[in-house]
Enzyme design. Structure first.
Site, PDB file in Angstrom:
ATOM      1  N   ASP A 241      -2.227   8.356   0.615  1.00 50.80           N
ATOM      2  CA  ASP A 241      -2.218   8.553   2.183  1.00 50.80           C
ATOM      3  C   ASP A 241      -1.716   7.274   2.647  1.00 50.80           C
ATOM      4  OD1 ASP A 241      -2.543  10.000   4.337  1.00 50.80           O
ATOM      5  OD2 ASP A 241      -4.685   9.795   4.680  1.00 50.80           O
TER       6      ASP A 241
ATOM      7  N   LEU B 113      -0.207  10.030 -21.385  1.00 51.39           N
ATOM      8  CA  LEU B 113      -0.777  10.164 -20.133  1.00 51.39           C
ATOM      9  C   LEU B 113      -0.661  11.516 -19.450  1.00 51.39           C
ATOM     10  CD1 LEU B 113      -2.241   8.926 -17.482  1.00 51.39           C
ATOM     11  CD2 LEU B 113      -0.019   8.423 -16.883  1.00 51.39           C
TER      12      LEU B 113
ATOM     13  N   ARG C 164      -8.701   6.829  -2.535  1.00 54.30           N
ATOM     14  CA  ARG C 164      -7.868   7.403  -1.260  1.00 54.30           C
ATOM     15  C   ARG C 164      -7.378   6.039  -0.696  1.00 54.30           C
ATOM     16  NH1 ARG C 164      -8.504  12.354   2.749  1.00 54.30           N
ATOM     17  NH2 ARG C 164      -6.563  11.656   3.807  1.00 54.30           N
TER      18      ARG C 164
ATOM     19  N   HIS D 250       7.567   8.357   2.891  1.00 51.41           N
ATOM     20  CA  HIS D 250       7.514   9.156   1.636  1.00 51.41           C
ATOM     21  C   HIS D 250       8.337   8.854   0.612  1.00 51.41           C
ATOM     22  CE1 HIS D 250       4.715  11.679   4.045  1.00 51.41           C
ATOM     23  NE2 HIS D 250       5.659  12.047   4.895  1.00 51.41           N
TER      24      HIS D 250
HETATM   25  C1  IPE Z   1      -4.211  14.717   2.421  1.00 54.11           C
HETATM   26  O1  IPE Z   1      -3.432  13.698   3.159  1.00 54.11           O
HETATM   27  C2  IPE Z   1      -3.012  15.169   1.519  1.00 54.11           C
HETATM   28  C3  IPE Z   1      -2.341  14.495   0.775  1.00 54.11           C
HETATM   29  C4  IPE Z   1      -2.424  13.198   0.498  1.00 54.11           C
HETATM   30  C5  IPE Z   1      -1.043  15.114   0.124  1.00 54.11           C
HETATM   31  P1  IPE Z   1      -3.420  14.136   4.853  1.00 54.11           P
HETATM   32  O2  IPE Z   1      -2.861  13.107   5.363  1.00 54.11           O
HETATM   33  O3  IPE Z   1      -2.695  15.388   4.909  1.00 54.11           O
HETATM   34  O4  IPE Z   1      -4.895  14.215   5.148  1.00 54.11           O
HETATM   35  P2  IPE Z   1      -5.483  14.372   6.529  1.00 54.11           P
HETATM   36  O5  IPE Z   1      -4.893  15.489   7.137  1.00 54.11           O
HETATM   37  O6  IPE Z   1      -5.057  12.855   7.244  1.00 54.11           O
HETATM   38  O7  IPE Z   1      -6.845  14.731   6.502  1.00 54.11           O
HETATM   39  C1  IPE Z   2       0.483  11.105   2.462  1.00 51.29           C
HETATM   40  O1  IPE Z   2       0.925  10.396   3.749  1.00 51.29           O
HETATM   41  C2  IPE Z   2       1.436  11.944   1.808  1.00 51.29           C
HETATM   42  C3  IPE Z   2       1.360  13.295   2.303  1.00 51.29           C
HETATM   43  C4  IPE Z   2       0.226  13.756   2.937  1.00 51.29           C
HETATM   44  C5  IPE Z   2       2.188  14.242   1.827  1.00 51.29           C
HETATM   45  P1  IPE Z   2       0.797  10.865   5.083  1.00 51.29           P
HETATM   46  O2  IPE Z   2       2.308  11.453   5.420  1.00 51.29           O
HETATM   47  O3  IPE Z   2      -0.316  11.613   5.418  1.00 51.29           O
HETATM   48  O4  IPE Z   2       0.814   9.422   5.798  1.00 51.29           O
HETATM   49  P2  IPE Z   2      -0.019   9.195   7.362  1.00 51.29           P
HETATM   50  O5  IPE Z   2      -1.401   9.556   7.003  1.00 51.29           O
HETATM   51  O6  IPE Z   2       0.578   9.946   8.438  1.00 51.29           O
HETATM   52  O7  IPE Z   2       0.389   7.849   7.482  1.00 51.29           O
HETATM   53 MG    MG Z   3      -2.156  11.262   5.928  1.00 50.64          MG
END
Ligand code: IPE
Ligand code: IPE
Ligand code: MG
Length: 254
Positions: A32, A143, A200, A49
């Site tokens: 995240d 792995l 996380r 990303h």
């Molecule tokens: C969780 O992250 C999903 C992934 C890392 C793929 P999100 O960024 O989507 O989660 P929320 O919405 O903040 O809980």
């Molecule tokens: C995690 O990063 C990747 C996915 C959920 C696909 P985010 O895109 O959720 O990044 P933030 O949380 O908005 O910073």
């Molecule tokens: Mg996120």
């Protein structure tokens, strides 16, 4: 068989003194913070990303190096469809981009690519890329790199319940024979042990619908770093912390 090692610095499996047995066999990661990483740099979210893809490679190598057997990476949740179309489209192209760059190296390094999640909801180009990687790494024995893609923990549980209910309806199964082990076989992870460690990144302290059944007794590690800033040493720190934890599973201290 490992014919070539393109990942320098990789060690053989850990020695006893290294704390063998305490190395988490299965690590699950909620990757995240990509969007915020990019935003802080004044760049579009998708740049985050793409940067996160490099971290996937680095952490895969680190996991292999310390002797982890399964690395499950949360890449796209069933809730992530609610994001703007452009971002979703970009995310759906990332598996192809990642595998285009890395599949050969994954093969050489004996990694097995797997996926959990709903293939039906994914664009065909995404499924094609992932299936190719699964197919080409299926005979590897190293792995397991397991991508959670279009994955939702609640949906996983509901799908299992529906499949089991159908068997009961057809009188192929008695409700009394449904125990935890049996139920686990209907989830998307029938062959894997539950994660020992969940990481996380990005400072968020929640599960966001990830592996709700499997994480029942998992040890958690939260890092404030955004995923693109999460490096090998951060991963190793989490593994070291895990090794010091005492897992009790409801028992009292031994
Ligand atoms: C969780 O992250 C999903 C992934 C890392 C793929 P999100 O960024 O989507 O989660 P929320 O919405 O903040 O809980
Ligand atoms: C995690 O990063 C990747 C996915 C959920 C696909 P985010 O895109 O959720 O990044 P933030 O949380 O908005 O910073
Ligand atoms: Mg996120």
């Amino acid at each position: 068989m490992k014919s070539l090692n393109l990942w320098p610095g990789r060690e053989k499996s850990p020695s006893k003194e290294d704390g063998e047995g305490k190395i988490p066999q299965h690590i699950a990661i909620i990757m995240d913070g990509n969007g915020r990483w990019a935003k802080e740099r004044g760049m579009p979210r998708v740049v985050g990303h793409r940067a996160g893809m490099k971290t996937v490679k680095e952490i895969t190598k680190a996991a292999d190096e310390v002797g982890v057997k399964i690395l499950t990476l949360y890449a796209f949740s069933t809730e992530n469809w609610k994001r703007p179309k452009e971002e979703v489209d970009f995310l759906m192209r990332l598996p192809e981009e990642f595998l285009e760059l890395e599949l050969e190296e994954l093969i050489v390094n004996n990694v097995q690519v797997r996926m959990i999640g709903d293939k039906e909801g994914l664009p065909s180009h995404t499924v094609k890329a992932v299936e190719k990687a699964i197919q080409e790494t299926k005979d590897n024995s190293g792995l397991i790199l397991n991508f959670a893609l279009n994955y939702g923990g609640r949906k996983e549980i509901l799908d299992a319940v529906k499949a089991i209910a159908r068997k009961v309806e057809k009188r192929e199964l008695s409700p009394d024979s449904i125990d935890e082990q049996f139920f686990h076989q209907y989830l998307l992870t029938p062959d894997y042990p539950d994660p020992d460690l969940l990481i996380r990144t990005s400072g968020e302290i929640r599960l966001s619908n990830f592996m709700l059944w499997q994480l029942a007794y998992t040890e958690f590690w939260f890092s404030d770093k955004y995923w693109p800033d999460f490096h090998r040493e951060d991963f190793l720190e989490a593994v070291e912390a895990y090794k010091k934890r005492e897992r009790k599973f409801g028992r009292i201290k031994s």
